[in-house]
Design an enzyme around this catalytic site. Structure first.
Site, PDB file in Angstrom:
ATOM      1  N   THR A 121      -2.386   1.732   8.165  1.00  0.00           N
ATOM      2  CA  THR A 121      -3.329   0.772   8.744  1.00  0.00           C
ATOM      3  C   THR A 121      -3.537   1.014  10.238  1.00  0.00           C
ATOM      4  O   THR A 121      -4.667   1.001  10.726  1.00  0.00           O
ATOM      5  CB  THR A 121      -2.824  -0.676   8.521  1.00  0.00           C
ATOM      6  OG1 THR A 121      -3.020  -1.025   7.154  1.00  0.00           O
ATOM      7  CG2 THR A 121      -3.573  -1.673   9.377  1.00  0.00           C
ATOM      8  N   ASP A 128      -9.150   1.412   4.525  1.00  0.00           N
ATOM      9  CA  ASP A 128      -8.272   2.017   5.547  1.00  0.00           C
ATOM     10  C   ASP A 128      -7.563   3.281   5.053  1.00  0.00           C
ATOM     11  O   ASP A 128      -7.393   4.239   5.800  1.00  0.00           O
ATOM     12  CB  ASP A 128      -7.291   0.999   6.141  1.00  0.00           C
ATOM     13  CG  ASP A 128      -6.269   0.420   5.166  1.00  0.00           C
ATOM     14  OD1 ASP A 128      -6.455   0.555   3.942  1.00  0.00           O
ATOM     15  OD2 ASP A 128      -5.284  -0.176   5.649  1.00  0.00           O
ATOM     16  N   HIS A 129      -7.156   3.294   3.775  1.00  0.00           N
ATOM     17  CA  HIS A 129      -6.436   4.445   3.211  1.00  0.00           C
ATOM     18  C   HIS A 129      -6.315   4.216   1.725  1.00  0.00           C
ATOM     19  O   HIS A 129      -6.708   3.153   1.218  1.00  0.00           O
ATOM     20  CB  HIS A 129      -5.056   4.614   3.858  1.00  0.00           C
ATOM     21  CG  HIS A 129      -4.264   3.334   3.923  1.00  0.00           C
ATOM     22  ND1 HIS A 129      -3.707   2.743   2.814  1.00  0.00           N
ATOM     23  CD2 HIS A 129      -3.983   2.499   4.962  1.00  0.00           C
ATOM     24  CE1 HIS A 129      -3.098   1.625   3.157  1.00  0.00           C
ATOM     25  NE2 HIS A 129      -3.253   1.431   4.464  1.00  0.00           N
TER      26      HIS A 129
HETATM   27  C1  GP9 Z   1       0.417  -5.222   8.103  1.00  0.00           C
HETATM   28  C2  GP9 Z   1      -0.740  -4.679   7.368  1.00  0.00           C
HETATM   29  C3  GP9 Z   1      -0.341  -3.535   6.442  1.00  0.00           C
HETATM   30  O1  GP9 Z   1       0.162  -6.197   9.077  1.00  0.00           O
HETATM   31  O2  GP9 Z   1      -1.817  -4.394   8.195  1.00  0.00           O
HETATM   32  O3  GP9 Z   1      -0.224  -2.296   7.016  1.00  0.00           O
HETATM   33  P1  GP9 Z   1      -0.050  -0.958   6.131  1.00  0.00           P
HETATM   34  O4  GP9 Z   1       1.256  -1.097   5.381  1.00  0.00           O
HETATM   35  O5  GP9 Z   1      -1.208  -0.860   5.173  1.00  0.00           O
HETATM   36  O6  GP9 Z   1      -0.039   0.169   7.104  1.00  0.00           O
HETATM   37 MN    MN Z   2      -3.288  -0.570   5.243  1.00  0.00          MN
END
Ligand code: GP9
Ligand code: MN
Length: 436
Positions: free
Chosen positions: A87, A263-264
């Site tokens: 993220t 995001d991924h």
């Molecule tokens: C945590 C959320 C998750 O606040 O944004 O992050 P990720 O595990 O997807 O990197």
């Molecule tokens: Mn994420």
């Protein structure tokens, strides 16, 4: 030192893709809302599954409607370029057009101390924008409460300051999306316009937990993660629809552009063979090329009322989003240190560097020593011509990543201030309940 920065500037001089005059400034002065779609992948778009009554129904009906809207620039070949920072890497790219690091998360490793010239600061200075992040989790996750100050975010609405989390209303990483948007609307309405606001959703996060209230699709693939994914995705999609309604109710909708991006991946490559039949693919022939193609993410820039949208099949990635958005807002990016290229530019180069070394172009997908046809997925016999073309692509991708790593590891932006840009003074920012 500062000579490293001149090498970066030389590179950017040759890499910059100028704006397309058809679109430049089209959304000038509008609010910008980023919707960070946790773990959403492009294969979800237009996908149908049997619902609990056996009727084939769309997994993401709301996203699909935006994707196909005349008011959207939608991208069918946009890839995530995140690494271990997940993220946070996606956020870094969206706000800066800089890559995350080859290992770890730039946010947690150096993010807070570096000099940045991020979108919130650029828009704050050139267009008097107010900036804010909304996230229903604790602000220190991924070091956000620290990093956002360096980016110049005016406000950070997090779990400590703005949302009340209970066992019932949250999942592992924070407030459920519908409740998150509902609670956020009151804060958003009060932001001075124009604003640059980012909403980081969380419900659709691994392990995609079962929720009896949101159990639209009863799948039985033998993998609970996959079965759960489609339900949490469906819930997140419905939450987005509600958010758009809040925007309309608040009278903010028409004067806003929305940038929606996955995001991924949510489904890891180790599970793709199990997923294959659901998306109409053959598990027996599934290979690393297919895994690479699964790294596509939804990317939609929705500009209500514009009527000039299209579905573009240009190959690009998250690194390219910021210059695209800034050009739509009428801010030329020539003087900024941004590693991506405007996706709407006629000079956009169709080359996507993944953080794991994979490279995808409109023609070739390069995985280690293997070269596949991006279109057919067939292995390509490496004639001298192909070898030469692939070497040139590799060199371009490596340079793009290396330039970004130099900038972050060497904190190079402290040696260069874009014309008219006032450096961000981190100490001027403090968020409610976050350490000074
Ligand atoms: C945590 C959320 C998750 O606040 O944004 O992050 P990720 O595990 O997807 O990197
Ligand atoms: Mn994420």
């Amino acid at each position: 030192d500062s000579s490293d920065m001149s090498a970066v500037l030389d590179y950017l001089g040759t890499h910059y893709a100028e704006p397309n005059e058809t679109y430049f400034g089209q959304a000038k002065g509008k609010n910008v809302v980023y919707l960070h779609l946790e773990s959403m992948q492009q294969f979800l778009i237009d996908m149908k599954l049997p619902d609990s009554t056996g009727v084939m129904s769309e997994v993401t009906p709301f996203l699909n409607s935006l994707y196909h809207s005349n008011d959207s620039y939608s991208f069918s070949n946009a890839f995530h370029q995140t690494g271990q920072g997940k993220t946070s890497d996606a956020e870094l790219m969206m706000d800066n057009s800089l890559f995350g690091l080859p290992q770890g998360s730039a946010f947690t490793q150096i993010g807070g101390d570096n000099t940045f010239q991020s979108a919130p600061a650029i828009l704050g200075e050139t267009g008097n924008y107010t900036s804010a992040v909304f996230h229903g989790n604790v602000g220190s996750f991924w070091n956000r409460d620290n990093v956002y100050k360096s980016f110049g975010y005016d406000y950070f609405f997090d779990a400590n300051s703005s949302y009340t989390l209970t066992d019932e209303n949250s999942v592992e990483y924070g407030l459920k999306d519908k409740l998150f948007f509902k609670d956020s609307a009151q804060y958003l309405e009060q932001l001075p316009q124009p604003f640059y606001a980012k909403f980081i959703t969380v419900s659709n996060h691994f392990p995609f937990p079962k929720d009896e209230m949101n159990n639209t699709f009863s799948l039985d693939t033998g993998d609970e993660t996959i079965d759960g994914y489609f339900n949490t995705v469906h819930y997140a999609d419905a939450a987005l629809a509600e958010f758009f309604q809040y925007m309309k109710d608040a009278g903010l909708y028409d004067n806003t552009i929305f940038v929606l991006y996955g995001d991924h991946f949510g489904i890891s490559s180790s599970r793709n063979k199990t997923l294959a039949p659901l998306i109409g693919k053959n598990a027996d022939t599934w290979n690393q090329y297919d895994d690479a193609m699964m790294q596509r993410i939804p990317l939609i820039i929705y500009d209500p009322g514009s009527g000039t949208g299209k579905i573009s099949d240009v190959y690009g990635g998250q690194i390219d989003v910021l210059p695209t958005v800034l050009h739509l807002l009428g801010v030329d990016t020539a003087s900024y240190v941004q590693l991506g290229q405007d996706l709407l530019s006629k000079n956009h180069e169709e080359l996507v560097a993944f953080r794991n070394g994979t490279i995808v172009t409109d023609k070739y997908t390069i995985l280690g020593n293997n070269v596949y046809s991006t279109e057919s997925g067939n292995l390509i016999y490496q004639t001298p011509e192909v070898t030469e073309a692939v070497a040139a692509i590799r060199s371009k991708a490596e340079t793009q990543l290396a330039m970004s790593d130099h900038i972050i590891n060497g904190d190079l932006l402290r040696f260069y201030t874009p014309d008219g840009f006032v450096p961000v003074d981190k100490s001027e920012y403090s968020y409610l309940n976050s350490p000074a």
